[in-house]
Motif scaffolding. Structure first.
Motif, PDB file in Angstrom:
ATOM      1  N   GLU A  17      -0.337  -6.540 -15.783  1.00  0.00           N
ATOM      2  CA  GLU A  17       0.359  -6.749 -15.725  1.00  0.00           C
ATOM      3  C   GLU A  17       0.911  -7.854 -16.704  1.00  0.00           C
ATOM      4  O   GLU A  17       2.170  -7.894 -17.518  1.00  0.00           O
ATOM      5  CB  GLU A  17       0.665  -7.047 -14.115  1.00  0.00           C
ATOM      6  CG  GLU A  17       2.735  -7.531 -13.604  1.00  0.00           C
ATOM      7  CD  GLU A  17       2.822  -8.727 -12.575  1.00  0.00           C
ATOM      8  OE1 GLU A  17       3.603  -9.581 -12.071  1.00  0.00           O
ATOM      9  OE2 GLU A  17       1.939  -8.166 -11.552  1.00  0.00           O
ATOM     10  N   MET A  18       0.071  -8.385 -17.043  1.00  0.00           N
ATOM     11  CA  MET A  18       0.467  -9.912 -17.534  1.00  0.00           C
ATOM     12  C   MET A  18       0.465  -9.305 -19.380  1.00  0.00           C
ATOM     13  O   MET A  18       1.569  -9.507 -20.169  1.00  0.00           O
ATOM     14  CB  MET A  18      -1.473 -10.445 -18.114  1.00  0.00           C
ATOM     15  CG  MET A  18      -0.845 -11.383 -16.896  1.00  0.00           C
ATOM     16  SD  MET A  18      -2.528 -12.405 -16.572  1.00  0.00           S
ATOM     17  CE  MET A  18      -2.479 -13.297 -18.284  1.00  0.00           C
ATOM     18  N   ALA A  19      -0.330  -7.976 -19.560  1.00  0.00           N
ATOM     19  CA  ALA A  19      -0.068  -7.148 -21.139  1.00  0.00           C
ATOM     20  C   ALA A  19       1.542  -6.801 -21.271  1.00  0.00           C
ATOM     21  O   ALA A  19       2.060  -6.635 -22.394  1.00  0.00           O
ATOM     22  CB  ALA A  19      -0.778  -6.274 -20.752  1.00  0.00           C
ATOM     23  N   GLN A  20       1.365  -6.197 -19.666  1.00  0.00           N
ATOM     24  CA  GLN A  20       3.421  -5.723 -19.706  1.00  0.00           C
ATOM     25  C   GLN A  20       3.916  -7.347 -20.525  1.00  0.00           C
ATOM     26  O   GLN A  20       4.949  -6.962 -21.344  1.00  0.00           O
ATOM     27  CB  GLN A  20       3.656  -5.349 -18.673  1.00  0.00           C
ATOM     28  CG  GLN A  20       2.519  -3.982 -18.418  1.00  0.00           C
ATOM     29  CD  GLN A  20       2.694  -3.079 -17.050  1.00  0.00           C
ATOM     30  OE1 GLN A  20       3.353  -4.175 -16.154  1.00  0.00           O
ATOM     31  NE2 GLN A  20       2.298  -2.389 -17.393  1.00  0.00           N
ATOM     32  N   LEU A  21       3.992  -8.173 -19.518  1.00  0.00           N
ATOM     33  CA  LEU A  21       4.577  -9.028 -19.946  1.00  0.00           C
ATOM     34  C   LEU A  21       4.665 -10.180 -20.799  1.00  0.00           C
ATOM     35  O   LEU A  21       5.507  -9.799 -22.328  1.00  0.00           O
ATOM     36  CB  LEU A  21       4.272 -10.311 -18.538  1.00  0.00           C
ATOM     37  CG  LEU A  21       4.905 -10.452 -17.380  1.00  0.00           C
ATOM     38  CD1 LEU A  21       4.256 -10.976 -16.550  1.00  0.00           C
ATOM     39  CD2 LEU A  21       6.052 -10.348 -17.351  1.00  0.00           C
ATOM     40  N   ILE A  22       3.515  -9.281 -22.199  1.00  0.00           N
ATOM     41  CA  ILE A  22       3.974 -10.053 -23.318  1.00  0.00           C
ATOM     42  C   ILE A  22       3.949  -9.014 -24.130  1.00  0.00           C
ATOM     43  O   ILE A  22       4.631  -9.229 -25.439  1.00  0.00           O
ATOM     44  CB  ILE A  22       1.771  -9.858 -23.838  1.00  0.00           C
ATOM     45  CG1 ILE A  22       1.363 -11.949 -22.974  1.00  0.00           C
ATOM     46  CG2 ILE A  22       1.839 -10.432 -25.151  1.00  0.00           C
ATOM     47  CD1 ILE A  22      -0.656 -11.634 -23.054  1.00  0.00           C
ATOM     48  N   ALA A  23       4.469  -7.669 -23.850  1.00  0.00           N
ATOM     49  CA  ALA A  23       4.864  -6.686 -24.762  1.00  0.00           C
ATOM     50  C   ALA A  23       5.596  -7.257 -24.500  1.00  0.00           C
ATOM     51  O   ALA A  23       6.950  -7.001 -25.853  1.00  0.00           O
ATOM     52  CB  ALA A  23       3.821  -5.687 -24.405  1.00  0.00           C
ATOM     53  N   ARG A  24       6.862  -7.313 -23.380  1.00  0.00           N
ATOM     54  CA  ARG A  24       7.491  -7.771 -23.504  1.00  0.00           C
ATOM     55  C   ARG A  24       8.438  -9.189 -24.648  1.00  0.00           C
ATOM     56  O   ARG A  24       9.691  -8.911 -24.911  1.00  0.00           O
ATOM     57  CB  ARG A  24       8.662  -7.933 -21.738  1.00  0.00           C
ATOM     58  CG  ARG A  24       8.739  -7.007 -21.312  1.00  0.00           C
ATOM     59  CD  ARG A  24       9.342  -7.166 -19.915  1.00  0.00           C
ATOM     60  NE  ARG A  24      10.413  -8.335 -19.819  1.00  0.00           N
ATOM     61  CZ  ARG A  24      10.043  -9.078 -18.276  1.00  0.00           C
ATOM     62  NH1 ARG A  24       9.779  -8.602 -18.077  1.00  0.00           N
ATOM     63  NH2 ARG A  24      11.318  -9.987 -18.084  1.00  0.00           N
TER      64      ARG A  24
END
Length: 197
Positions: A17-24
């Motif tokens: 989930e953190m990876a997805q936020l960082i990608a955003r």
């Protein structure tokens, strides 16, 4: 299109989930796209234990992903103050890229999740930096101009984004932790764009 590689290993889902936020956060910068990849689980003998292609979720990373990116965000859960074996196993296989100097001068950031407030978040972030520095990468952290670094009651460090998940209750990523993930992705992308000119 310039791409930032967001590479993570996750077991409980928080680091994913953190990876997805960082990608955003990465993709909030014009002209930059995030390429999200993961690594397979390894056994106690440090051998891959999952199939060559994941049955669901993000694809497994390949060395070409590192060659093609203009920056890297690296994430792993905390394991006794260090990155998980699966991520270390992958990084140990990047000596060929080190010999070619593939990653020299590219910016990188790190992120992690632990079960408790003093569960090794900062040491994990620092130990994840070490192989990246050996590759000649330039580390990008979070400055204190991000107000959440001073207000957070959960995760968040100047070394990189972090999350405190709890040992048994799998706490959701807090509002401050989310903002810091987004800010880290944006800062990494902005830095990569400046360096790639």
């Amino acid at each position: 299109m310039n791409e930032i590689l967001v590479l993570y290993y996750s077991q409980g889902g928080a680091v994913r989930e953190m990876a997805q936020l960082i990608a955003r956060g990465v993709e909030s910068v014009a002209g930059i796209k995030a390429r999200i990849r993961t690594v397979p689980k390894v056994s106690a003998n440090c051998e891959a234990t999952e199939p060559d292609i994941p049955s669901s979720g993000d694809p497994y990373v390949e060395l070409s992903d590192l060659e093609e990116c203009i920056g890297l965000a690296l994430g792993s859960p905390t394991r006794f103050g260090n990155m998980a074996a699966a991520m270390k196993y992958f990084l140990d296989g990047t000596a060929g890229l080190w010999l070619k100097g593939t990653l020299i001068g590219k910016p990188a950031s790190v992120f992690t999740s632990s079960g408790s407030m003093h569960g090794g978040n900062e040491t994990t972030l620092v130990t994840m930096m070490l192989p990246l520095m050996h590759h000649g990468m330039l580390m990008v952290g979070l400055p204190y101009s991000e107000p959440e670094l001073s207000s957070t009651q959960t995760g968040g460090t100047p070394y990189g984004a972090s999350h405190i998940g709890g040992t048994m209750d799998d706490k959701a990523i807090s509002a401050d932790e989310r903002k810091l993930c987004l800010a880290l992705g944006k800062r990494l992308a902005e830095t990569a764009l400046k360096l790639s000119v």
